[in-house]
Design an enzyme around this catalytic site. Structure first.
Site, PDB file in Angstrom:
ATOM      1  N   TYR A 136      -2.276  -0.371  10.603  1.00  0.00           N
ATOM      2  CA  TYR A 136      -2.369  -0.847   9.209  1.00  0.00           C
ATOM      3  C   TYR A 136      -1.085  -0.491   8.459  1.00  0.00           C
ATOM      4  CZ  TYR A 136      -4.042  -1.057   4.311  1.00  0.00           C
ATOM      5  OH  TYR A 136      -4.185  -1.336   2.972  1.00  0.00           O
ATOM      6  N   SER A 157       0.864  -1.193   0.000  1.00  0.00           N
ATOM      7  CA  SER A 157       0.000   0.000   0.000  1.00  0.00           C
ATOM      8  C   SER A 157       0.896   1.237   0.000  1.00  0.00           C
ATOM      9  CB  SER A 157      -0.872   0.003   1.265  1.00  0.00           C
ATOM     10  OG  SER A 157      -1.500   1.261   1.444  1.00  0.00           O
TER      11      SER A 157
HETATM   12  P1  NAP Z   1     -11.794  -5.624   0.442  1.00  0.00           P
HETATM   13  O1  NAP Z   1     -12.663  -5.166  -0.678  1.00  0.00           O
HETATM   14  O2  NAP Z   1     -12.239  -5.372   1.847  1.00  0.00           O
HETATM   15  O3  NAP Z   1     -11.458  -7.166   0.211  1.00  0.00           O
HETATM   16  C1  NAP Z   1     -10.641  -7.847   1.127  1.00  0.00           C
HETATM   17  C2  NAP Z   1     -10.591  -9.305   0.737  1.00  0.00           C
HETATM   18  O4  NAP Z   1      -9.749 -10.000   1.687  1.00  0.00           O
HETATM   19  C3  NAP Z   1     -11.966  -9.967   0.805  1.00  0.00           C
HETATM   20  O5  NAP Z   1     -12.097 -10.867  -0.256  1.00  0.00           O
HETATM   21  C4  NAP Z   1     -11.916 -10.689   2.140  1.00  0.00           C
HETATM   22  O6  NAP Z   1     -12.767 -11.811   2.238  1.00  0.00           O
HETATM   23  C5  NAP Z   1     -10.462 -11.137   2.151  1.00  0.00           C
HETATM   24  N1  NAP Z   1     -10.042 -11.552   3.485  1.00  0.00           N
HETATM   25  C6  NAP Z   1     -10.071 -10.837   4.637  1.00  0.00           C
HETATM   26  N2  NAP Z   1      -9.638 -11.591   5.664  1.00  0.00           N
HETATM   27  C7  NAP Z   1      -9.325 -12.814   5.142  1.00  0.00           C
HETATM   28  C8  NAP Z   1      -8.834 -14.024   5.697  1.00  0.00           C
HETATM   29  N3  NAP Z   1      -8.563 -14.130   7.007  1.00  0.00           N
HETATM   30  N4  NAP Z   1      -8.621 -15.086   4.869  1.00  0.00           N
HETATM   31  C9  NAP Z   1      -8.897 -14.993   3.540  1.00  0.00           C
HETATM   32  N5  NAP Z   1      -9.375 -13.870   2.967  1.00  0.00           N
HETATM   33  C10 NAP Z   1      -9.591 -12.800   3.764  1.00  0.00           C
HETATM   34  O7  NAP Z   1     -10.353  -4.920   0.344  1.00  0.00           O
HETATM   35  P2  NAP Z   1      -9.513  -4.423  -0.926  1.00  0.00           P
HETATM   36  O8  NAP Z   1      -9.600  -2.952  -0.953  1.00  0.00           O
HETATM   37  O9  NAP Z   1      -9.869  -5.213  -2.111  1.00  0.00           O
HETATM   38  O10 NAP Z   1      -8.043  -4.773  -0.407  1.00  0.00           O
HETATM   39  C11 NAP Z   1      -7.299  -5.872  -0.915  1.00  0.00           C
HETATM   40  C12 NAP Z   1      -5.839  -5.661  -0.551  1.00  0.00           C
HETATM   41  O11 NAP Z   1      -5.386  -4.428  -1.120  1.00  0.00           O
HETATM   42  C13 NAP Z   1      -5.578  -5.551   0.944  1.00  0.00           C
HETATM   43  O12 NAP Z   1      -4.350  -6.178   1.260  1.00  0.00           O
HETATM   44  C14 NAP Z   1      -5.465  -4.055   1.176  1.00  0.00           C
HETATM   45  O13 NAP Z   1      -4.684  -3.734   2.302  1.00  0.00           O
HETATM   46  C15 NAP Z   1      -4.801  -3.635  -0.115  1.00  0.00           C
HETATM   47  N6  NAP Z   1      -4.938  -2.230  -0.461  1.00  0.00           N
HETATM   48  C16 NAP Z   1      -6.146  -1.703  -0.753  1.00  0.00           C
HETATM   49  C17 NAP Z   1      -6.245  -0.366  -1.110  1.00  0.00           C
HETATM   50  C18 NAP Z   1      -7.526   0.291  -1.513  1.00  0.00           C
HETATM   51  O14 NAP Z   1      -7.498   1.493  -1.821  1.00  0.00           O
HETATM   52  N7  NAP Z   1      -8.657  -0.407  -1.541  1.00  0.00           N
HETATM   53  C19 NAP Z   1      -5.087   0.430  -1.139  1.00  0.00           C
HETATM   54  C20 NAP Z   1      -3.875  -0.136  -0.802  1.00  0.00           C
HETATM   55  C21 NAP Z   1      -3.808  -1.477  -0.481  1.00  0.00           C
HETATM   56  P3  NAP Z   1     -14.293 -11.669   2.842  1.00  0.00           P
HETATM   57  O15 NAP Z   1     -15.143 -11.253   1.692  1.00  0.00           O
HETATM   58  O16 NAP Z   1     -14.579 -13.043   3.348  1.00  0.00           O
HETATM   59  O17 NAP Z   1     -14.231 -10.650   3.934  1.00  0.00           O
END
Ligand code: NAP
Length: 257
Positions: free
Chosen positions: A161, A148
């Site tokens: 985080y 991130s």
């Molecule tokens: P999201 O929409 O909240 O999706 C998170 C995913 O992780 C969901 O599929 C969730 O499954 C899964 N997950 C959570 N805990 C888990 C576990 N214990 N075992 C297996 N799967 C699990 O988040 P996102 O924005 O797509 O983020 C994805 C990644 O990108 C993360 O690492 C986040 O830190 C990173 N990121 C995101 C952003 C952003 O702007 N969105 C920016 C920088 C980095 P469930 O559906 O079962 O909850």
């Protein structure tokens, strides 16, 4: 296809993306599959994983499932071993599963701190170790750790985080240090701000959104599909001499003050 484009092809490769039932993980699965990979959808819920894989197959893509919770070490190891034995080699691993918790640092609960570390950091460790044990004897593999901009920049309310993402950046370099000689490339992909469920509170806050668009040189939020080009590069032979790096896909956010 010309020789240079062939370097980016993922034909014949299989990619496991953790937490790919929605959000960035699902977009990356679609993107890698679009470049030719057979993708493995991971979710804790079997029905949800199966439904997402079926949707991708309906789109003409090649998709399977692996069901596990990234925080459950024994479950992860058993699922990866069973998948490798039953279906075949995992050539590409994307450590994407992640969560967010927001609170002032002085009142941040120990439970939330532990949850963040367990999913964002321990999860990547457990899954990488289980997959690398199969990649190392094969002498090849690609690992992409979803980091991130918060691995580089702090912001009030999300210090824990940011700490997990800083650690993921260093874990990536550690993987490079230990596994590059065995043909594994481990790199981090660091998104800026993308509108997903994880960021729902920020997307719904007009003041934050206004600040972010002014703070980001591109002047807007990212679209999840915009992460796919970098992911395909890091998953493909095009990046065979790229190792231990963090590639920011952030509309320029980390380049300016
Ligand atoms: P999201 O929409 O909240 O999706 C998170 C995913 O992780 C969901 O599929 C969730 O499954 C899964 N997950 C959570 N805990 C888990 C576990 N214990 N075992 C297996 N799967 C699990 O988040 P996102 O924005 O797509 O983020 C994805 C990644 O990108 C993360 O690492 C986040 O830190 C990173 N990121 C995101 C952003 C952003 O702007 N969105 C920016 C920088 C980095 P469930 O559906 O079962 O909850």
């Amino acid at each position: 296809m010309n020789d240079t484009l062939k370097l980016f092809s993922l034909n014949g490769r299989r990619a496991l993306i953790t937490g790919s039932g929605r959000g960035i993980g699902l977009a990356l699965a679609r993107g890698l599959a679009g470049a030719g990979a057979a993708v493995v959808i991971n979710d804790r819920n079997e029905q949800k994983a199966a439904a997402v894989a079926a949707q991708l197959r309906d789109e003409g893509l090649n998709a399977d499932i692996a069901v596990f919770d990234v925080t459950e070490r024994a479950e992860v190891s058993a699922a990866i071993d069973a998948f490798e034995a039953r279906i075949g080699a995992i050539d590409i691993l994307v450590n994407n599963a992640g969560i967010q918790r927001r609170a002032p640092l002085e009142t941040f609960s120990a439970d939330d701190w532990n949850d963040l570390l367990r999913v964002n950091l321990d999860g990547a460790f457990h899954v990488s170790q289980a997959v690398a044990r199969h990649m190392l004897p094969r002498g090849r593999g690609k690992i992409i750790n979803i980091c991130s901009v918060q691995g580089e920049l702090a912001r009030p309310g999300i210090a824990p985080y940011a700490a997990t993402k800083g650690a993921i950046r260093m874990l990536t370099k550690g993987m490079c240090a230990e596994w590059a000689g065995s043909g594994i490339q481990a790199n981090a992909l660091a998104p800026g701000y993308f509108a997903t469920d994880l960021n729902r509170a920020l997307v719904d806050d007009p003041d934050f959104s206004d600040w972010l668009c002014k703070r980001t040189p591109a002047g807007r939020w990212g679209r999840v599909e915009e992460l796919c080009g970098a992911a395909v590069f890091l998953a493909s032979s095009a990046s065979d001499f790229v190792n231990g790096q963090t590639l920011f896909v952030d509309g320029g956010l980390t380049s300016v003050v």
